[in-house]
Design an enzyme around this catalytic site. Structure first.
Site, PDB file in Angstrom:
ATOM      1  N   VAL A  79      -7.338   1.341   3.247  1.00 28.74           N
ATOM      2  CA  VAL A  79      -6.670   0.219   2.598  1.00 28.74           C
ATOM      3  C   VAL A  79      -5.497  -0.238   3.906  1.00 28.74           C
ATOM      4  CG1 VAL A  79      -4.942  -0.487   1.034  1.00 28.74           C
ATOM      5  CG2 VAL A  79      -7.170   0.575   0.383  1.00 28.74           C
ATOM      6  N   GLY A  80      -5.077   0.977   4.319  1.00 24.31           N
ATOM      7  CA  GLY A  80      -3.794   0.605   5.400  1.00 24.31           C
ATOM      8  C   GLY A  80      -4.248  -0.289   6.564  1.00 24.31           C
ATOM      9  N   LYS A 129       0.821  -1.089   0.079  1.00 22.93           N
ATOM     10  CA  LYS A 129       0.074  -0.070   0.007  1.00 22.93           C
ATOM     11  C   LYS A 129       0.951   1.336  -0.120  1.00 22.93           C
ATOM     12  CE  LYS A 129      -1.527   3.191   2.493  1.00 22.93           C
ATOM     13  NZ  LYS A 129      -1.730   4.316   1.561  1.00 22.93           N
ATOM     14  N   GLY A 142      -4.584   5.612   4.153  1.00 19.13           N
ATOM     15  CA  GLY A 142      -4.195   4.766   5.100  1.00 19.13           C
ATOM     16  C   GLY A 142      -5.391   4.381   5.932  1.00 19.13           C
ATOM     17  N   GLU A 146      10.052  16.163  15.086  1.00 19.31           N
ATOM     18  CA  GLU A 146      10.119  16.039  13.372  1.00 19.31           C
ATOM     19  C   GLU A 146       9.528  16.980  12.632  1.00 19.31           C
ATOM     20  OE1 GLU A 146       9.211  12.529  11.229  1.00 19.31           O
ATOM     21  OE2 GLU A 146      11.408  12.319  10.672  1.00 19.31           O
ATOM     22  N   GLY A 181      -4.288   3.568  -1.795  1.00 20.35           N
ATOM     23  CA  GLY A 181      -5.778   3.926  -1.052  1.00 20.35           C
ATOM     24  C   GLY A 181      -5.445   4.581  -0.024  1.00 20.35           C
ATOM     25  N   GLU A 188       9.569   1.535  10.421  1.00 20.13           N
ATOM     26  CA  GLU A 188      10.686   2.344  10.154  1.00 20.13           C
ATOM     27  C   GLU A 188       9.947   3.879  10.392  1.00 20.13           C
ATOM     28  OE1 GLU A 188      13.629   1.503  10.081  1.00 20.13           O
ATOM     29  OE2 GLU A 188      13.670  -0.347   9.289  1.00 20.13           O
ATOM     30  N   CYS A 202      13.656  10.891   6.858  1.00 17.20           N
ATOM     31  CA  CYS A 202      13.756  10.518   8.148  1.00 17.20           C
ATOM     32  C   CYS A 202      15.039  10.489   8.893  1.00 17.20           C
ATOM     33  CB  CYS A 202      12.996   9.038   8.459  1.00 17.20           C
ATOM     34  SG  CYS A 202      13.827   8.061   7.176  1.00 17.20           S
TER      35      CYS A 202
END
Ligand code: NAD
Length: 473
Positions: free
Chosen positions: A205-206, A169, A202, A378, A200, A244, A278
């Site tokens: 679909v996620g 995905k 998150g 971040e 799709g 990650e 990242c």
């Protein structure tokens, strides 16, 4: 204007069950350049079912056969490198050299996985037992927009090398890049269902992939907040999970550092991938007695960087991927000013002379303390914080005083000393006087930067489970 209205399930490009259309932008112009029809939870279930059907036969293929498949996938992605580069520039806005690297990286990771597989022993002995490393099953691979093709190919390479089948995905914001990668991977002619690609949202679909009982393994790259949601969703069925996540990486400049090298390296570490990395080195730790000198050099170095048209070879910092991301970065610059940090370069708004596009002024703050918001959270844009320190113990304490632990950088003339400092840092990777990537070495985070490792043997084993067989052989 591209209309993307196909997803990839069971070896074929099919019309999704989902019907929502989502706009795709060129972040350098803010123009809509395409529309993608998004998959939904039903599509995710169809993709999982296809991967489940493909698993028994695929899991029994030999490493030799899978090495051959990875090589075919590699060649197929190499063949589309120029097309992929164009899409990366248009849809993501990566500057020329970065875009080229990203397009090449997408194919390179497939070949690297083939190399790992070549030397990997799936069977070994432990005492009287035989230990067999067995593929986990269907892997759900969820990826972000900041290196779409690289993450799709990297995660897929490790999953396939292990003998897992996959449902991918990708980010909905990278559908043009995903289309090219999907077409390339299809060209390699792997058995139907071995990998499936469903673009799709998150939360549909996620979320379906993260909770579905037929998914045995999740590998996710993205924000720490979403990573935690995925971990919770995966708990009910005890999926194996690799995360990650984000970072707030320190760049520790030791007092003997050669500023001719250290300053450009520190700025590059911070502004890499237009700050949308990242692993960006966003907290620069400088000995107080050399702070003024460092600031002067940093100001000069930032003046040499150019934020603007990604197709201009002089550009080093491209646009933010979306308006939302641009506004987020602007908000952090305002917070930095409000909390009393001192701007030494950049600031709010677009760079001078730039009228459109989600461009940010490359920004560096000094007089930052590690408790300020800009040092803790971040930002995911080209906004760096210089933090002064007294002695090495203080530098290490500041470096480790973060909820993250993905990467760190140590800059020094004395490599022995730099390695001693590296040994004290809580991060998955520490780079000494370099920005180079090592694909054979594990990559991943300590603390809230993630769980597990990718790349090399560790990355392969993230898709395997040891099984001990005891008795007489
Ligand atoms: P994100 O977490 O918003 O999204 C990442 C992916 O997760 C997307 O495909 C998204 O659609 C999906 N997703 C969102 N909500 C979900 C849910 N509830 N369930 C399942 N999937 C869901 O991140 P992003 O904005 O796309 O990317 C930026 C973030 O990624 C940054 O925080 C950055 O640090 C991180 N990142 C980490 C690494 C790393 O290797 N550690 C690399 C690149 C980016």
């Amino acid at each position: 204007m591209q209309i993307i209205d196909r997803i990839y399930i069971d070896g074929a490009f099919v019309t999704p069950h989902g019907s929502e259309m989502f706009d795709l932008f060129n972040p350098a112009t803010e123009q809509v350049i395409g529309r993608v029809r998004l998959a939904d939870a039903q599509d995710a279930r169809d993709a999982i079912a296809a991967a489940k059907r493909a698993f028994p036969a695929f899991s029994r293929t030999s490493p030799r056969e899978r090495i051959d498949m990875l090589k075919r996938l590699h060649e197929a992605v190499v063949a589309k490198e120029d097309q992929l580069y164009e899409a990366i520039t248009e849809e993501y806005g990566a500057p020329v050299s970065r875009g080229r690297w990203m397009a090449r990286h997408a194919s390179a990771v497939l070949l690297e996985a083939a190399k790992v597989l070549q030397d990997y022993a799936f069977t070994r002995r432990a005492g009287s037992a035989e230990v067999v490393m067995q593929p986990l099953g269907v892997a759900g691979l969820i990826t972000p927009w900041n290196s779409d093709a690289g993450f799709i190919c990297g995660k897929l390479a490790a999953a396939l090398a292990a003998g897992c089948t996959a449902v991918i995905k990708p980010s909905e914001m990278s559908a043009i890049q995903t289309r090219i990668v999907s077409e390339a991977l299809h060209e390699a002619g792997l058995p139907a269902g071995v990998f499936n690609i469903v673009t799709g949202r998150g939360d549909t679909v996620g979320a379906e992939i993260s909770s579905h009982p037929d998914v045995a393994k999740l590998s996710f790259t993205g924000s720490t907040a979403v990573g935690k949601t995925i971990l919770r969703a995966a708990a009910d069925t005890l999926k194996r999970v690799t995360l990650e996540l984000g970072g707030k990486s320190p760049v520790i400049v030791l007092d003997d550092a050669d500023f001719d090298n250290a300053v450009p390296l520190a700025i590059q570490a911070g502004f890499m991938n237009s700050g949308q990395a990242c692993i960006a080195g966003t907290r620069i730790l400088v000995p107080r007695q050399r702070l003024a000198e460092f600031e002067t050099r940093a100001r000069e170095e930032v003046a040499r960087s150019q934020s603007g048209d990604p197709r201009d070879p002089q550009t080093t910092v491209g646009p933010m991927v979306s308006q939302k991301q641009w506004e987020r970065v602007q908000r952090y610059i305002r917070i930095g000013i409000d909390e009393g940090a001192r701007l030494i370069a950049g600031g709010e708004g677009r760079p001078d002379g730039v009228e459109a596009g989600w461009f940010v002024r490359p920004t560096v703050f000094s007089d930052v303390t590690n408790d300020m918001t800009i040092a803790r959270e971040e930002i995911f844009g080209p906004v760096l914080s210089i933090i002064g320190y007294g002695d090495i113990d203080e530098a290490v304490t500041i470096a480790n005083d973060t909820s993250y632990g993905l990467q760190a950088y140590v800059l020094s003339r004395d490599t022995q000393r730099a390695h001693e400092v590296a040994s004290l840092i809580e991060a998955g990777r520490v780079l000494v006087n370099t920005l180079a990537h090592e694909p054979a070495a594990p990559f991943g985070g300590f603390k809230q930067s993630g769980i597990g490792r990718e790349y090399g043997t560790f990355g392969l084993e993230a898709f395997l489970e040891p099984k001990s067989v005891l008795g007489v052989f």
